[in-house]
Write an enzyme that holds these catalytic residues in place. Structure first.
Site, short mmCIF file in Angstrom:
data_model
loop_
_atom_site.label_atom_id
_atom_site.label_comp_id
_atom_site.label_asym_id
_atom_site.label_seq_id
_atom_site.Cartn_x
_atom_site.Cartn_y
_atom_site.Cartn_z
N ASP A 33 0.86 -1.20 0.00
CA ASP A 33 0.00 0.00 0.00
C ASP A 33 0.89 1.24 0.00
O ASP A 33 2.10 1.14 0.16
CB ASP A 33 -0.94 0.01 1.24
CG ASP A 33 -2.20 0.82 1.01
OD1 ASP A 33 -2.10 2.04 0.70
OD2 ASP A 33 -3.31 0.27 1.10
N TYR A 153 -13.46 6.62 -13.67
CA TYR A 153 -13.56 5.47 -12.76
C TYR A 153 -14.28 4.30 -13.43
O TYR A 153 -13.74 3.19 -13.48
CB TYR A 153 -14.32 5.88 -11.49
CG TYR A 153 -14.43 4.76 -10.47
CD1 TYR A 153 -13.30 4.35 -9.75
CD2 TYR A 153 -15.63 4.11 -10.21
CE1 TYR A 153 -13.38 3.32 -8.82
CE2 TYR A 153 -15.72 3.09 -9.28
CZ TYR A 153 -14.59 2.69 -8.59
OH TYR A 153 -14.68 1.66 -7.67
N LYS A 157 -12.72 0.51 -14.56
CA LYS A 157 -13.24 -0.77 -14.06
C LYS A 157 -13.77 -1.64 -15.21
O LYS A 157 -13.62 -2.86 -15.20
CB LYS A 157 -14.32 -0.52 -13.00
CG LYS A 157 -13.79 0.16 -11.73
CD LYS A 157 -12.71 -0.67 -11.03
CE LYS A 157 -12.33 -0.11 -9.67
NZ LYS A 157 -11.30 -0.90 -8.98
N1 NAD Z 1 -16.08 1.04 -1.50
C1 NAD Z 1 -16.84 0.74 -2.52
O1 NAD Z 1 -18.06 1.01 -2.50
C2 NAD Z 1 -16.26 0.05 -3.72
C3 NAD Z 1 -17.15 -0.41 -4.70
C4 NAD Z 1 -16.65 -1.06 -5.82
C5 NAD Z 1 -15.29 -1.25 -5.95
N2 NAD Z 1 -14.44 -0.77 -4.99
C6 NAD Z 1 -13.01 -1.00 -5.20
O2 NAD Z 1 -12.47 -1.66 -4.07
C7 NAD Z 1 -11.07 -1.41 -4.01
C8 NAD Z 1 -10.71 -1.05 -2.59
O3 NAD Z 1 -11.37 0.14 -2.25
P1 NAD Z 1 -11.94 0.44 -0.78
O4 NAD Z 1 -13.38 0.71 -0.93
O5 NAD Z 1 -11.47 -0.59 0.16
O6 NAD Z 1 -11.25 1.87 -0.53
P2 NAD Z 1 -10.17 2.36 0.53
O7 NAD Z 1 -9.93 3.78 0.17
O8 NAD Z 1 -10.63 2.04 1.91
O9 NAD Z 1 -8.87 1.49 0.22
C9 NAD Z 1 -8.11 1.65 -0.95
C10 NAD Z 1 -6.65 1.38 -0.60
O10 NAD Z 1 -5.88 1.46 -1.82
C11 NAD Z 1 -4.69 2.16 -1.53
N3 NAD Z 1 -4.15 2.83 -2.72
C12 NAD Z 1 -4.72 3.83 -3.43
N4 NAD Z 1 -3.90 4.27 -4.39
C13 NAD Z 1 -2.77 3.52 -4.30
C14 NAD Z 1 -1.55 3.52 -4.99
N5 NAD Z 1 -1.29 4.40 -5.98
N6 NAD Z 1 -0.59 2.63 -4.63
C15 NAD Z 1 -0.81 1.77 -3.60
N7 NAD Z 1 -1.96 1.72 -2.91
C16 NAD Z 1 -2.92 2.60 -3.23
C17 NAD Z 1 -5.11 3.21 -0.49
O11 NAD Z 1 -3.98 3.73 0.22
C18 NAD Z 1 -6.07 2.42 0.38
O12 NAD Z 1 -5.43 1.79 1.47
C19 NAD Z 1 -10.79 -0.33 -5.05
O13 NAD Z 1 -10.25 -0.93 -6.21
C20 NAD Z 1 -12.17 0.23 -5.34
O14 NAD Z 1 -12.26 0.80 -6.62
C21 NAD Z 1 -14.90 -0.14 -3.87
#
Ligand code: NAD
Length: 260
Positions: A33, A153, A157
Site C-alpha cells: 500500500d 472510474y 473498471k
Molecule cells: N467502497 C466501494 O463502494 C467500492 C465499490 C466497488 C469497488 N471498490 C473497489 O475496491 C477497491 C478497494 O477500495 P476500498 O473501498 O477498500 O477503498 P479504501 O480507500 O478504503 O482502500 C483503498 C486502498 O488502496 C490504496 N491505494 C490507493 N492508491 C494507491 C496507490 N497508488 N498505490 C498503492 N496503494 C494505493 C489506499 O492507500 C487504500 O489503502 C478499489 O479498487 C475500489 O475501486 C470499492
C-alpha cells in the site's frame, strides 16, 4: 498448507479485511500500500512496481501462490486510470512468473459494479490497447467536463474486467495453471464511500445509481470472503469471471437474460 498471498491496497477497507481474513485462515499475507503495509509503494509508478516485485521475490523465495490486486481510487480524473487499470495490470504481469511456479496459483482483482455503469468506450479501448499517454489525455478531457469525470472510474473498471476475461484463457494464464477472476463490488462501506454514505442525500444518490435490494451496502468483509475463495486452491475451475458482489445491482440493471 500456508500459502503466500499478496494483497494490495491492504491499509484500508476491502484490502485490509481481505488481508485479515486470509491471515486468520493461516495464509502468509504480504501487504502492499501507499502506507501502513509490509511493502510501501505507489502503484502508479512502474519503477516502484518493479521494486515491489523484487521485494516479493525476496520474501517468498520466488514462488507466489496468490494475489489480490485490490488497490484503487475513485477519482473523477486520470488517477483512476493509473491506479485501477495500468498499475493493476503492471503488478499482475510483474508477478506472473512467480505465480506460475506455484502448484495452485490464483489471482483475484477488485473491479467494481461500476463496470455496468455508463463509461467512455473510447477510453476503454485506449486502456485495453495499453496506450497510457492517449488514455491519460482522454481522461483529463473527460475530467474537465464535470458530469463526464466519473467515466474515468467506470471506464477503468470496465477495462480491467475486460482485461481479466481477455487474458484468463490464454497460455500465459490458463496454460500456466493461473486462475484469474475479478470481484465487482456494489456499494461497500469503506473510507472510499464514507462521506457519500454519511448523509441521507448521499445515500439516496448512490442508491439511485446503484440499487442494493439484497441487504443494502456491503461491509468490506463481505467482499473479502469472495476474494478469499477465489485465491484458494478450492477454486479449481473458475477463471475469467467477473463476480458481482453487489447486493443485487447486476440483476436489477441487466435483468435475467444476459446470455444472448
Ligand atoms: N467502497 C466501494 O463502494 C467500492 C465499490 C466497488 C469497488 N471498490 C473497489 O475496491 C477497491 C478497494 O477500495 P476500498 O473501498 O477498500 O477503498 P479504501 O480507500 O478504503 O482502500 C483503498 C486502498 O488502496 C490504496 N491505494 C490507493 N492508491 C494507491 C496507490 N497508488 N498505490 C498503492 N496503494 C494505493 C489506499 O492507500 C487504500 O489503502 C478499489 O479498487 C475500489 O475501486 C470499492
Amino acid at each position: 498448507m500456508s500459502r503466500n498471498i499478496v494483497v494490495t491496497g491492504a491499509a484500508s477497507g476491502i484490502g485490509k479485511a481481505t488481508a485479515e481474513l486470509l491471515a486468520s485462515r493461516g495464509d502468509t499475507v504480504i501487504t502492499v500500500d501507499l502506507r501502513d503495509a509490509d511493502i510501501t509503494a505507489d502503484l502508479t509508478d512502474d519503477a516502484a512496481i518493479a521494486q515491489v516485485v523484487e521485494q516479493i521475490t525476496e520474501r517468498t523465495g520466488g514462488t507466489l501462490d496468490g494475489l489480490v490486486a485490490n488497490a484503487g481510487v475513485s477519482a473523477n480524473n486520470e488517477l483512476s486510470l493509473l491506479v485501477n487499470y495500468f498499475g493493476t495490470v503492471a503488478l499482475i504481469e510483474g508477478l506472473r512468473p512467480l505465480l506460475a511456479k506455484s502448484e495452485a496459483p490464483r489471482i483475484s482483482v477488485t473491479s467494481s459494479a461500476a463496470t455496468l455503469q455508463g463509461n467512455d468506450p473510447e477510453l476503454v479501448d485506449l486502456l485495453l490497447a495499453g496506450d497510457r499517454d492517449a488514455a491519460v489525455e482522454r481522461g483529463k478531457a473527460l475530467a474537465a467536463q464535470s458530469q463526464a469525470g466519473y467515466a474515468n472510474y467506470s471506464s477503468s473498471k470496465r477495462a480491467i474486467s475486460r482485461w481479466v476475461r481477455r487474458v484468463a484463457p490464454t497460455a500465459d494464464y490458463a496454460g500456466a495453471g493461473i486462475g484469474i477472476n475479478a470481484v465487482g463490488p456494489g456499494q461497500v462501506r469503506t473510507a472510499m464511500t464514507a462521506e457519500l454514505l454519511s448523509t441521507e442525500e448521499g445515500r439516496k444518490m448512490v442508491e439511485a445509481a446503484m440499487p442494493s435490494p439484497y441487504g443494502g451496502p456491503a461491509e468490506a468483509v463481505d467482499i473479502a470472503e469472495v476474494h478469499a475463495f477465489l485465491v484458494s486452491p478450492g477454486n479449481a475451475r473458475m477463471t475469467g469471471q467477473v463476480v458481482f458482489v453487489d447486493s443485487g445491482f447486476d440483476a436489477v440493471s441487466r435483468g435475467d437474460d444476459i446470455w444472448s
